[in-house]
Design an enzyme around this catalytic site. Structure first.
Site, PDB file in Angstrom:
ATOM      1  N   SER A   1      31.251  37.828  46.204  1.00  9.25           N
ATOM      2  CA  SER A   1      32.696  37.825  46.318  1.00  9.25           C
ATOM      3  C   SER A   1      33.156  36.543  47.020  1.00  9.25           C
ATOM      4  CB  SER A   1      33.118  39.097  47.059  1.00  9.25           C
ATOM      5  OG  SER A   1      34.481  39.332  46.914  1.00  9.25           O
TER       6      SER A   1
ATOM      7  N   ASP B   1      35.748  42.682  36.319  1.00  7.99           N
ATOM      8  CA  ASP B   1      35.889  42.702  37.783  1.00  7.99           C
ATOM      9  C   ASP B   1      37.365  42.567  38.164  1.00  7.99           C
ATOM     10  OD1 ASP B   1      35.910  41.996  40.562  1.00  7.99           O
ATOM     11  OD2 ASP B   1      33.884  41.199  40.396  1.00  7.99           O
TER      12      ASP B   1
ATOM     13  N   HIS C   1      32.506  45.531  41.384  1.00 12.86           N
ATOM     14  CA  HIS C   1      32.442  44.307  42.173  1.00 12.86           C
ATOM     15  C   HIS C   1      31.118  44.252  42.935  1.00 12.86           C
ATOM     16  CE1 HIS C   1      34.342  40.914  44.110  1.00 12.86           C
ATOM     17  NE2 HIS C   1      34.162  41.422  45.307  1.00 12.86           N
TER      18      HIS C   1
END
Length: 533
Positions: free
Chosen positions: A241, A466, A495
């Site tokens: 991320s 995502d 995610h």
């Protein structure tokens, strides 16, 4: 932006700034840091020179590893220590801060060991200290990698134990119910704007000395100092991320220091996206993934009894939202708290069943289940402080990394337009980020992420649907890092792909980390298994 890679807390205070809801660049261009061991005096850029000075100092000092403090929740044989870095890399002999790090040794033989694998879970504002627990908890996905690597985590600057910052009293930060993020009037917008400005002022008041230095490039420099302190010539790094943006900036600034790098669920590194546009893109992606989940709930109506078509489930959501707006559930759960809780479903497939179950229980008459899940726990002062700190770091980094629009007209126009088609997250996300419009500290120009001399192949992993880091981000980093490989998990949207069971992905990540080998071409994998109720 909803904090990338940060699993929302019970009330998802990841999205709680300015009373709303939910949840680069110290240099104008890419400046390549000197090779390991280079004489810092020959480097012209002051921050690159400062990074070289700090790394050399850390390499000499090393890390004094000890048992972790008992209240850190890290069991033996995990060890903890500290790495000292400059607050301002342009002044490497000026004020210093200490970063908390931890490690667990490789589980294989001495000959199998390939060094340290350093991890960042995202945010901005996420702590990586739990990474070594993948070994102590015997996480099956990481058994092979753990044989070869020490697993190393750290709290980035401003986070947790690493010179933590704050913007508001934590108990005040979590209190509920908050104002509905979707405005009914101009007066509602004015009230939210006031809260956002007050939050920005609070950051300046409580953490002003840290704010100019809370940037992604500085965290990348910190990462290089940690590498040196570990005694590693080159870095092995797993970023998830927002951690992928740290990876992108590190790979640009320190290409010759990279050994292996995995970027999982990628923040779009384009200067034009960091960070205002990235948040608008996220609103669109969240709506798409919300619809995926709503469809799944409808397909499992025999279990959840919330409607057997997506339209019926969506109507049930709107009714729940309206009920909570009129009279907060349990006196604590209004629309803001609902979005904070429900947004974990489009974030993570692992939240599909628990979120639908709580909703189903509420629909069947169990109000307490929803209150327990979505309301803050004011007795959890440590957890509330961590949530407030995470949100403060999120705001500080995104506001400092790039210049944001200062005109309310721009924000109002863009979010009004998006909300018409993508209502689930748009206004909540806008209020979360609005403190950046009145930020009282320096805002930089993002690094131009690109391939510089010495960068090895980087492995990029991205789910096609995502919500938190839309697919285009993985494609963009792939274009910018020559020789990289992109693994796409098709028709999937959870995610953090490397944390899921999908042998097509897991085997390639293992192979890359253990051998450095990537496929001859990009790879498309079938999705991991859909959750079963």
């Amino acid at each position: 932006m909803s904090r990338r890679g940060k699993r929302p807390a019970r009330r998802a205070t990841a999205f709680g700034s300015a009373g709303a809801l939910v949840s680069a660049a110290l240099i104008a261009g890419a400046v390549t840091a000197p090779p390991a061991g280079a004489d810092a005096r020959t480097v012209k850029d002051p921050e690159a020179r400062g990074a070289a000075v700090a790394a050399a100092r850390a390499a000499k000092k090393g890390i004094d590893w000890k048992d972790c403090p008992t209240d850190w929740g890290l069991e033996k044989p995990i060890q903890c220590g500290w790495v000292t870095v400059p607050l301002d890399y342009a002044k490497p002999y000026g004020k210093q801060i200490k970063l908390a790090v931890d490690r667990i040794g490789n589980t294989g033989t001495k000959s199998e060991r390939q060094g340290a694998l350093v991890y960042n879970p995202g945010g901005p504002g996420g702590s990586g200290l739990r990474f070594p627990r993948r070994v102590t908890t015997k996480n099956p996905l990481w058994v092979n990698t753990a044989k070869a690597y020490d697993f190393v985590g750290f709290d980035p600057r401003g986070v947790g134990h690493s010179a933590p910052i704050s913007c508001i009293d934590p108990q005040e930060f979590v209190k509920a119910p908050k104002t509905d993020p979707v405005p009914d009037s101009e007066a509602d917008k004015r009230a939210q704007r006031k809260l956002a400005a007050e939050y920005a002022d609070g950051c300046k008041e409580r953490s002003g000395a840290m704010l100019p230095h809370m940037t992604t490039p500085n965290t990348a420099r910190d990462l290089d100092v940690i590498r040196a302190a570990l005694g590693e010539k080159k870095l092995n790094f797993l970023g998830v991320s927002y951690g992928t943006y740290i990876a992108a900036v590190y790979g640009t600034l320190f290409p010759g220091h990279v050994r292996r790098m995995v970027a999982d669920s990628v923040v779009n590194p384009s200067r034009e996206k960091i960070w205002y546009q990235a948040n608008l893109d996220q609103d669109v992606a969240f709506e798409g993934r919300w619809k995926d989940w709503i469809q799944w709930v409808a397909q499992n109506d025999a279990t959840f009894h919330l409607g057997d078509t997506p339209a019926e489930v969506q109507a049930e959501w709107l009714e729940l939202r309206a009920t909570a707006k009129k009279d907060p559930i349990g006196g604590l759960v209004g629309p803001a708290e609902l979005i904070s809780f429900f947004q974990s479903a489009p974030y993570y497939d692992s939240s599909w069943v628990p979120t639908a179950t709580v909703w189903s229980e509420y629909a069947a008459g169990d109000t307490q289940a929803l209150v327990d899940a979505a309301a803050p726990d004011l007795t959890d002062t440590a957890g509330n402080a961590a949530s407030e700190n995470g949100n403060a770091v999120y705001t500080a980094v995104e506001c400092a990394d790039a210049k944001w629009p200062t005109s309310w007209t721009t924000w109002d126009r863009d979010n009004t337009r998006l909300h018409a088609q993508y209502p689930f997250m748009t206004w909540a996300n806008a209020w979360l980020n609005l403190p950046c419009a009145t930020w009282k500290s320096q805002q930089r120009t993002p690094v131009e992420v690109r391939t510089n001399k010495g960068l090895p192949p980087v492995l990029i992993v991205q789910a096609e649907r995502d919500a938190a880091t839309p697919y285009e981000g993985g494609v963009e980093l792939h274009k910018r890092f020559k020789g990289s490989r992109l693994i796409t998990e098709k028709d999937a949207g959870s995610h953090g792909v490397t944390g899921l069971t999908n042998p097509c992905v897991n085997d390639r990540v293992d192979t890359y980390l253990l051998t450095g080998k990537v496929d001859k071409a990009d790879v498309t994998c079938a999705p991991h298994a859909t959750p079963k109720p």
